[in-house]
Design a protein around this motif. Structure first.
Motif, PDB file in Angstrom:
ATOM      1  N   GLN A 214      32.804  41.685  46.747  1.00 17.85           N
ATOM      2  CA  GLN A 214      31.429  41.354  47.086  1.00 17.85           C
ATOM      3  C   GLN A 214      30.518  42.571  46.937  1.00 17.85           C
ATOM      4  O   GLN A 214      29.395  42.464  46.468  1.00 17.85           O
ATOM      5  CB  GLN A 214      31.352  40.808  48.513  1.00 17.85           C
ATOM      6  CG  GLN A 214      31.924  39.423  48.671  1.00 17.85           C
ATOM      7  CD  GLN A 214      31.956  38.958  50.111  1.00 17.85           C
ATOM      8  OE1 GLN A 214      31.711  39.723  51.040  1.00 17.85           O
ATOM      9  NE2 GLN A 214      32.270  37.683  50.302  1.00 17.85           N
ATOM     10  N   ALA A 215      30.998  43.734  47.328  1.00 15.11           N
ATOM     11  CA  ALA A 215      30.208  44.954  47.205  1.00 15.11           C
ATOM     12  C   ALA A 215      29.931  45.271  45.740  1.00 15.11           C
ATOM     13  O   ALA A 215      28.821  45.663  45.370  1.00 15.11           O
ATOM     14  CB  ALA A 215      30.925  46.117  47.884  1.00 15.11           C
ATOM     15  N   GLU A 216      30.925  45.091  44.884  1.00 17.90           N
ATOM     16  CA  GLU A 216      30.743  45.339  43.455  1.00 17.90           C
ATOM     17  C   GLU A 216      29.733  44.360  42.856  1.00 17.90           C
ATOM     18  O   GLU A 216      28.889  44.745  42.045  1.00 17.90           O
ATOM     19  CB  GLU A 216      32.082  45.229  42.727  1.00 17.90           C
ATOM     20  CG  GLU A 216      33.030  46.365  43.030  1.00 17.90           C
ATOM     21  CD  GLU A 216      34.429  46.147  42.450  1.00 17.90           C
ATOM     22  OE1 GLU A 216      34.609  45.163  41.699  1.00 17.90           O
ATOM     23  OE2 GLU A 216      35.309  46.958  42.748  1.00 17.90           O
ATOM     24  N   GLN A 217      29.813  43.099  43.256  1.00 14.09           N
ATOM     25  CA  GLN A 217      28.872  42.109  42.752  1.00 14.09           C
ATOM     26  C   GLN A 217      27.449  42.424  43.189  1.00 14.09           C
ATOM     27  O   GLN A 217      26.506  42.266  42.427  1.00 14.09           O
ATOM     28  CB  GLN A 217      29.267  40.710  43.222  1.00 14.09           C
ATOM     29  CG  GLN A 217      30.505  40.167  42.555  1.00 14.09           C
ATOM     30  CD  GLN A 217      30.939  38.825  43.138  1.00 14.09           C
ATOM     31  OE1 GLN A 217      30.380  38.347  44.109  1.00 14.09           O
ATOM     32  NE2 GLN A 217      31.965  38.245  42.526  1.00 14.09           N
ATOM     33  N   LYS A 218      27.297  42.898  44.418  1.00 14.26           N
ATOM     34  CA  LYS A 218      25.972  43.238  44.912  1.00 14.26           C
ATOM     35  C   LYS A 218      25.393  44.399  44.117  1.00 14.26           C
ATOM     36  O   LYS A 218      24.218  44.403  43.779  1.00 14.26           O
ATOM     37  CB  LYS A 218      26.029  43.585  46.400  1.00 14.26           C
ATOM     38  CG  LYS A 218      24.665  43.807  46.990  1.00 14.26           C
ATOM     39  CD  LYS A 218      24.694  44.032  48.465  1.00 14.26           C
ATOM     40  CE  LYS A 218      23.264  44.150  48.938  1.00 14.26           C
ATOM     41  NZ  LYS A 218      23.083  44.905  50.096  1.00 14.26           N
TER      42      LYS A 218
END
Length: 87
Positions: A21-25
């Motif tokens: 999720q952090a990478e997608q953000k």
């Protein structure tokens, strides 16, 4: 009872999901950009009120602050009627 140390594979079940999720953000933050064209900037500058209009507004503000501003109800009613009858 069997106790496993901190290297156990189920120690943090959601770590991989949180990293994903952090990478997608980060990707989303890098992709979203807004740019205003030079033509749009010129149009915004042209929409600035004229000096005559500014003086008129300042005059009305002074009248309101001093308590001398009087509303002409007949003119106001006519303008409202004209505006709403056009639509």
């Amino acid at each position: 009872m069997k106790i496993h140390g901190p290297n156990h594979s189920n120690f943090n079940l959601y770590k991989k999901q949180l990293q994903s999720q952090a990478e997608q953000k980060k990707e989303i933050d890098q992709q979203d950009r807004l740019e205003i064209s030079n033509r749009a900037k010129q149009l915004q500058e042209n929409n600035q009120p004229s000096t005559k209009r500014k003086a008129y507004v300042q005059d009305i503000k002074k009248q309101i602050e001093s308590g001398k501003y009087q509303v002409n109800h007949e003119v106001l009613a006519k303008k409202m009627f004209d505006f709403w009858s056009k639509q």
